[in-house]
Design an enzyme around this catalytic site. Structure first.
Site, PDB file in Angstrom:
ATOM      1  N   ASP A 280       4.049 -10.775  -3.041  1.00  0.00           N
ATOM      2  CA  ASP A 280       4.656 -10.361  -4.309  1.00  0.00           C
ATOM      3  C   ASP A 280       4.283 -11.289  -5.458  1.00  0.00           C
ATOM      4  O   ASP A 280       4.384 -10.902  -6.624  1.00  0.00           O
ATOM      5  CB  ASP A 280       6.180 -10.219  -4.184  1.00  0.00           C
ATOM      6  CG  ASP A 280       6.884 -11.509  -3.846  1.00  0.00           C
ATOM      7  OD1 ASP A 280       6.334 -12.295  -3.079  1.00  0.00           O
ATOM      8  OD2 ASP A 280       8.015 -11.717  -4.338  1.00  0.00           O
ATOM      9  N   CYS A 320      -3.370 -33.640  -0.186  1.00  0.00           N
ATOM     10  CA  CYS A 320      -2.524 -33.041   0.846  1.00  0.00           C
ATOM     11  C   CYS A 320      -3.022 -33.426   2.244  1.00  0.00           C
ATOM     12  O   CYS A 320      -2.225 -33.754   3.124  1.00  0.00           O
ATOM     13  CB  CYS A 320      -2.523 -31.513   0.713  1.00  0.00           C
ATOM     14  SG  CYS A 320      -1.628 -30.885  -0.710  1.00  0.00           S
TER      15      CYS A 320
END
Length: 379
Positions: A280, A320
């Site tokens: 979405d 990361c």
């Protein structure tokens, strides 16, 4: 390995909403569907979608109804959805989640939602001054009073209700007030959603209502202390979705929240016209997988394009890869790497998560050890 179809996120009214919240990211999606001003899922699309979902899924299927605002479809639409689920269900268990601003809810809605065990996520940012800072109706008026009353309506009717709380540049300054407000109202299940969106007028930076990484880190730490103080004999008095998901990691389980998975793409989004997208947050032409009129849901879920989308999450920046907390957060949500262009590929909330884990790690380890010991005790 082929992914099993077990959940859908559905936008039955597309981007249409009866509110005009400043920070909403979905209202602009109307530009993708210019043929009509009003966007509504037809009953034929609904039936096709439910039939495919029930026939192609395993023993359990979850439907998540979002928007825009799904209640603008009217209650009769959802009665029909349940009817189709029962007709095509073949004895499978079905779950329905429903995200709403609450404005159009009434006693008939509440009775229906309770009877069919819908899990409702109610968008309520906190006390009046917090909620009404950005959540306006079409006339530019605040909506807190109505939503507050609808929360009581749902709780009194026995509807399982979670609070959906957007953390923005204003609300981030009031963690204790927001937490206590929801507790006292009876909304002990809370989901905090940090807000960051690109500024439409200044493409090189995040919008002014976005919450900064440092402020959100401070917010998480204060919220964790409040949540932790409500734990009695190893049992949390409230549920905060982010902490629940993190705790899964600490006890060696897969986190239920997609932002903490190594890859994503475990579900697809069905728009009002049957178009299917990867997520979405990525309802855009680049990530359109097809349409249910011409494609199978399970095949779109396992399409190469969806696999490419899911693997995008695992392509992490070097900060990361070398981070001590990587196995706990897995780089966060892919969307948060692109919503603030000034971050240049890093997750906007990277600093937030580092601050949080440094603050909460010791206590989470103790809780995890207690949980493991309890699991080993005979029933």
């Amino acid at each position: 390995m082929k992914k099993s179809l077990n959940s859908l996120l559905i936008k039955p009214s597309g981007p249409d909403c009866n509110l005009d919240c400043t920070y909403c990211f979905y209202l602009d999606k109307a530009e993708m569907f210019p043929k009509t001003k009003t966007h509504r899922m037809s009953l034929s699309v609904l039936e096709n979608m439910v039939q495919q979902a029930m026939q192609q899924s395993g023993p359990h299927m979850s439907f998540g109804w979002q928007g825009g605002e799904p209640t603008v479809m009217g209650l009769s639409f959802f009665k029909k959805a349940v009817e189709f689920q029962e007709h095509y269900g073949a004895g499978k268990s079905v779950g329905n989640g429903f995200q709403t601003n609450g404005i159009l809810l009434n006693h008939e809605w509440a009775k229906f939602l309770a009877h069919y065990n819908f899990l409702v996520g109610l968008s309520l940012d906190g006390p009046e001054h917090v909620h009404d800072h950005y959540r306006f109706n079409k006339q530019g008026k605040g909506t807190w009073r109505k939503v507050h009353d609808k929360a009581k309506l749902l709780l009194d009717a026995g509807v399982a209700t979670n609070a959906l709380i957007v953390v923005n540049d204003y609300s981030v300054n009031h963690p204790e007030e927001i937490y206590q407000f929801h507790k006292e109202l009876g909304l002990s299940y809370m989901q905090f959603i940090p807000c960051v969106e690109p500024d439409p007028d200044k493409p090189s930076q995040a919008a002014s209502f976005s919450v900064s990484a440092e402020k959100y880190g401070e917010f998480l730490n204060k919220l964790f202390d409040l949540w932790h103080a409500d734990i009695v004999d190893g049992v949390a008095g409230t549920s905060v979705r982010h902490f629940d998901s993190v705790f899964h990691k600490y006890v060696g389980l897969e986190a239920p929240e997609c932002t903490m998975m190594k890859t994503c793409g475990e579900y697809v989004v069905v728009e009002h016209n049957g178009d299917v997208y990867s997520c979405d947050f990525f309802v855009e032409n680049q990530w359109k997988l097809g349409n249910i009129a011409t494609h199978r849901l399970d095949e779109m879920l396992n399409a190469p394009r969806q696999e490419e989308f899911g693997n995008m999450k695992a392509r992490l920046p070097q900060e990361c890869v070398s981070c001590e907390w990587l196995q706990k957060c897995q780089g966060g949500c892919t969307k948060d790497r692109i919503s603030d262009p000034s971050d240049k590929g890093s997750n906007h909330f990277c600093q937030s998560y580092k601050m949080f884990f440094a603050h909460a790690d010791d206590k989470l380890r103790v809780l995890a050890e207690q949980w493991k010991q309890n699991q080993m005790r005979p029933a």
